[in-house]
Design a protein around this motif. Structure first.
Motif, PDB file in Angstrom:
ATOM      1  N   GLN A  58       0.741  -1.135   0.035  1.00 34.09           N
ATOM      2  CA  GLN A  58      -0.046  -0.068  -0.134  1.00 34.09           C
ATOM      3  C   GLN A  58       0.961   1.306   0.067  1.00 34.09           C
ATOM      4  O   GLN A  58       0.545   2.173   0.770  1.00 34.09           O
ATOM      5  N   GLY A  59       1.841   1.178  -0.691  1.00 34.27           N
ATOM      6  CA  GLY A  59       2.652   2.365  -1.024  1.00 34.27           C
ATOM      7  C   GLY A  59       3.899   2.545   0.059  1.00 34.27           C
ATOM      8  O   GLY A  59       4.379   3.686  -0.018  1.00 34.27           O
ATOM      9  N   ILE A  60       3.834   1.738   1.021  1.00 35.23           N
ATOM     10  CA  ILE A  60       5.032   1.709   1.997  1.00 35.23           C
ATOM     11  C   ILE A  60       5.968   0.630   1.892  1.00 35.23           C
ATOM     12  O   ILE A  60       5.144  -0.345   1.792  1.00 35.23           O
ATOM     13  N   ASP A 100      -3.866   7.677  15.141  1.00 39.14           N
ATOM     14  CA  ASP A 100      -4.792   8.207  14.257  1.00 39.14           C
ATOM     15  C   ASP A 100      -5.447   9.262  15.000  1.00 39.14           C
ATOM     16  O   ASP A 100      -5.027   9.963  16.112  1.00 39.14           O
ATOM     17  N   GLU A 106      -2.570   3.152  14.292  1.00 36.76           N
ATOM     18  CA  GLU A 106      -2.492   2.417  13.165  1.00 36.76           C
ATOM     19  C   GLU A 106      -1.362   1.429  13.186  1.00 36.76           C
ATOM     20  O   GLU A 106      -0.052   2.000  13.507  1.00 36.76           O
ATOM     21  N   LEU A 107      -1.427   0.358  12.984  1.00 36.03           N
ATOM     22  CA  LEU A 107      -0.114  -0.710  12.980  1.00 36.03           C
ATOM     23  C   LEU A 107       0.353  -1.191  11.675  1.00 36.03           C
ATOM     24  O   LEU A 107      -0.527  -1.435  10.626  1.00 36.03           O
ATOM     25  N   ALA A 108       1.723  -1.036  11.637  1.00 32.83           N
ATOM     26  CA  ALA A 108       2.237  -1.535  10.432  1.00 32.83           C
ATOM     27  C   ALA A 108       3.546  -2.575  10.764  1.00 32.83           C
ATOM     28  O   ALA A 108       4.153  -2.303  11.735  1.00 32.83           O
ATOM     29  N   TRP A 141      -5.529  -0.869  14.745  1.00 31.06           N
ATOM     30  CA  TRP A 141      -6.099  -1.284  13.682  1.00 31.06           C
ATOM     31  C   TRP A 141      -5.273  -1.107  12.636  1.00 31.06           C
ATOM     32  O   TRP A 141      -3.976  -0.483  12.626  1.00 31.06           O
ATOM     33  N   THR A 143      -4.693  -2.056   8.071  1.00 34.79           N
ATOM     34  CA  THR A 143      -5.420  -2.607   6.409  1.00 34.79           C
ATOM     35  C   THR A 143      -4.335  -3.364   6.026  1.00 34.79           C
ATOM     36  O   THR A 143      -3.195  -3.436   6.106  1.00 34.79           O
ATOM     37  N   VAL A 144      -4.902  -4.220   5.383  1.00 37.83           N
ATOM     38  CA  VAL A 144      -3.925  -5.339   4.611  1.00 37.83           C
ATOM     39  C   VAL A 144      -4.565  -5.625   3.173  1.00 37.83           C
ATOM     40  O   VAL A 144      -5.929  -5.494   3.264  1.00 37.83           O
ATOM     41  N   GLY A 166     -13.036  -2.473   2.760  1.00 39.33           N
ATOM     42  CA  GLY A 166     -13.210  -1.360   2.081  1.00 39.33           C
ATOM     43  C   GLY A 166     -13.055  -1.361   0.305  1.00 39.33           C
ATOM     44  O   GLY A 166     -13.018  -0.403  -0.281  1.00 39.33           O
ATOM     45  N   GLY A 167     -12.947  -2.725   0.178  1.00 40.05           N
ATOM     46  CA  GLY A 167     -13.108  -2.886  -1.325  1.00 40.05           C
ATOM     47  C   GLY A 167     -11.596  -3.546  -1.726  1.00 40.05           C
ATOM     48  O   GLY A 167     -11.384  -4.777  -1.806  1.00 40.05           O
ATOM     49  N   PHE A 168     -10.503  -2.685  -1.947  1.00 44.55           N
ATOM     50  CA  PHE A 168      -9.230  -3.367  -2.213  1.00 44.55           C
ATOM     51  C   PHE A 168      -8.633  -3.735  -1.089  1.00 44.55           C
ATOM     52  O   PHE A 168      -7.424  -4.846  -1.039  1.00 44.55           O
ATOM     53  N   GLU A 169      -8.977  -3.396   0.141  1.00 42.47           N
ATOM     54  CA  GLU A 169      -8.101  -3.901   1.369  1.00 42.47           C
ATOM     55  C   GLU A 169      -9.152  -4.229   2.415  1.00 42.47           C
ATOM     56  O   GLU A 169     -10.119  -3.791   2.468  1.00 42.47           O
ATOM     57  N   GLU A 171      -9.738  -4.341   6.296  1.00 41.00           N
ATOM     58  CA  GLU A 171      -9.487  -3.603   7.597  1.00 41.00           C
ATOM     59  C   GLU A 171      -9.650  -4.587   8.939  1.00 41.00           C
ATOM     60  O   GLU A 171     -10.505  -5.438   8.979  1.00 41.00           O
TER      61      GLU A 171
ATOM     62  N   PRO B  97      -2.420   7.473   8.733  1.00 43.69           N
ATOM     63  CA  PRO B  97      -1.748   8.037   9.436  1.00 43.69           C
ATOM     64  C   PRO B  97      -0.118   7.576   9.512  1.00 43.69           C
ATOM     65  O   PRO B  97       0.790   8.469   9.442  1.00 43.69           O
ATOM     66  N   LEU B  98       0.099   6.243   8.976  1.00 45.68           N
ATOM     67  CA  LEU B  98       1.544   5.803   8.937  1.00 45.68           C
ATOM     68  C   LEU B  98       1.882   5.778   7.534  1.00 45.68           C
ATOM     69  O   LEU B  98       2.875   5.184   7.096  1.00 45.68           O
ATOM     70  N   VAL B 101      -1.097   4.207   1.357  1.00 50.36           N
ATOM     71  CA  VAL B 101      -2.368   4.734   0.308  1.00 50.36           C
ATOM     72  C   VAL B 101      -3.432   4.158   0.611  1.00 50.36           C
ATOM     73  O   VAL B 101      -3.495   3.000   0.574  1.00 50.36           O
ATOM     74  N   GLU B 108     -11.983   3.207  -6.697  1.00 46.72           N
ATOM     75  CA  GLU B 108     -12.257   1.975  -6.855  1.00 46.72           C
ATOM     76  C   GLU B 108     -13.056   1.520  -7.878  1.00 46.72           C
ATOM     77  O   GLU B 108     -13.210   0.709  -8.726  1.00 46.72           O
TER      78      GLU B 108
END
Lengths: 179, 122
Positions: A58-60, A100, A106-108, A141, A143-144, A166-169, A171, B97-98, B101, B108
């Protein structure tokens, strides 16, 4: 924010340091950010700057050293919580909690290429949740991407529940305190 | 090329507007800006339209501004087909926040359902 958090507490997990032997017989220690054997920030810049495109999510992490530095500056700020999995002087992985605007975090989590599939992610995320709980965090929380089954299984194993689609991902959310 | 830009008022959509103007000016494209009512946007749709007109006026670039009522994604796709646009352009998503995207629901829908090429501006 209308997200519902699970009634059941995830864990509780012990905060870092957490030492273990991974499935490839490597001695690994999860420590909070700043407590590593060498400069955490600089080795993470090195880890993320060499990151494989297929491990981007997701861009990171962002692309290019300057962008990696800006991003790490943000997510290791004073209001954030970070842990690093160390194999000697090298970061095998990193996990972060970033606030947030609603009092949750938010966790990654990232495990470096050659360390994937060895059980490090599980210890890393338990260490991070323990670290967060120790500092009074109630709700977490993430997203994946839908197709990322290994990650979804890991999150479910440590106590995350699916909260939204949410569609592509997907939560997911976890509760760290007793209700 | 006939380009249809969808703007709902989110930050990324306004950034996309600035970039699309630059791009259309450089390429000699014919740009239409469709102002849509994005339920995820905190900004009122009338204010979004004024903002779009102001930014266009400030650059001196001549683009048609249209209001699309109803479901934003399906209306954009419909308009692109009815009026033979070559491309739909949208903002490339907000960041969490982190820094992850997150694509909005309009993007979509358009990506999955448009019959023309779709550009997301980063």
């Amino acid at each position: 924010m209308t997200r519902e958090y699970p009634d059941t507490m995830a864990g509780p997990y012990e905060p870092p340091p957490r030492s273990f032997t991974d499935r490839s017989d490597r001695e690994v220690v999860v420590r909070e950010f700043g407590a590593g054997p060498v400069d955490d920030f600089e080795v993470l810049v090195g880890m993320y700057d060499g990151y494989d495109t297929e491990d981007r999510a997701q861009g990171i992490p962002p692309v290019g050293e300057e962008h990696v530095r800006d991003w790490l500056d943000t997510i290791t700020g004073d209001d954030c919580f970070n842990v690093v999995a160390w194999h000697g002087d090298w970061p095998a992985g990193h996990a972060t909690l970033v606030p947030d605007r609603h009092g949750a975090y938010e966790l990654a989590i990232f495990v470096d290429g050659e360390y994937q599939g060895a059980g490090i992610g599980t210890e890393l995320i338990k260490g991070l949740l323990g670290h967060g709980r120790e500092h009074g965090i109630d709700h977490v929380w993430l997203t994946v991407e839908h197709w990322n089954d290994p990650a979804i299984m890991l999150y479910e194993k440590v106590g995350f529940e699916r909260t939204g689609d949410g569609g592509f991902e997907l939560e997911m959310a976890a509760t760290l305190s007793e209700s | 090329m006939k380009v249809l830009l969808g703007v709902g008022g989110s930050e990324d959509s306004l950034r996309a507007l600035d970039r699309a103007i630059e791009r259309a000016r450089g390429a000699g494209d014919d740009l239409t800006v469709a102002v849509v009512d994005n339920p995820e946007s905190p900004v009122d749709v009338d204010d979004v339209e004024s903002e779009v007109r102001e930014r266009l006026a400030a650059t001196g670039f001549d683009a048609e501004v249209r209001r699309l009522e109803g479901d934003p994604g399906s209306r954009l796709v419909q308009l692109s087909e009815q009026e033979a646009f070559d491309r739909i352009v949208l903002g490339g998503g907000e960041t969490s926040p982190l820094g992850k995207v997150r694509l909005g629901s309009i993007a979509e829908f358009v990506i999955l359902n448009a019959s023309v090429s779709v550009t997301l501006i980063r």
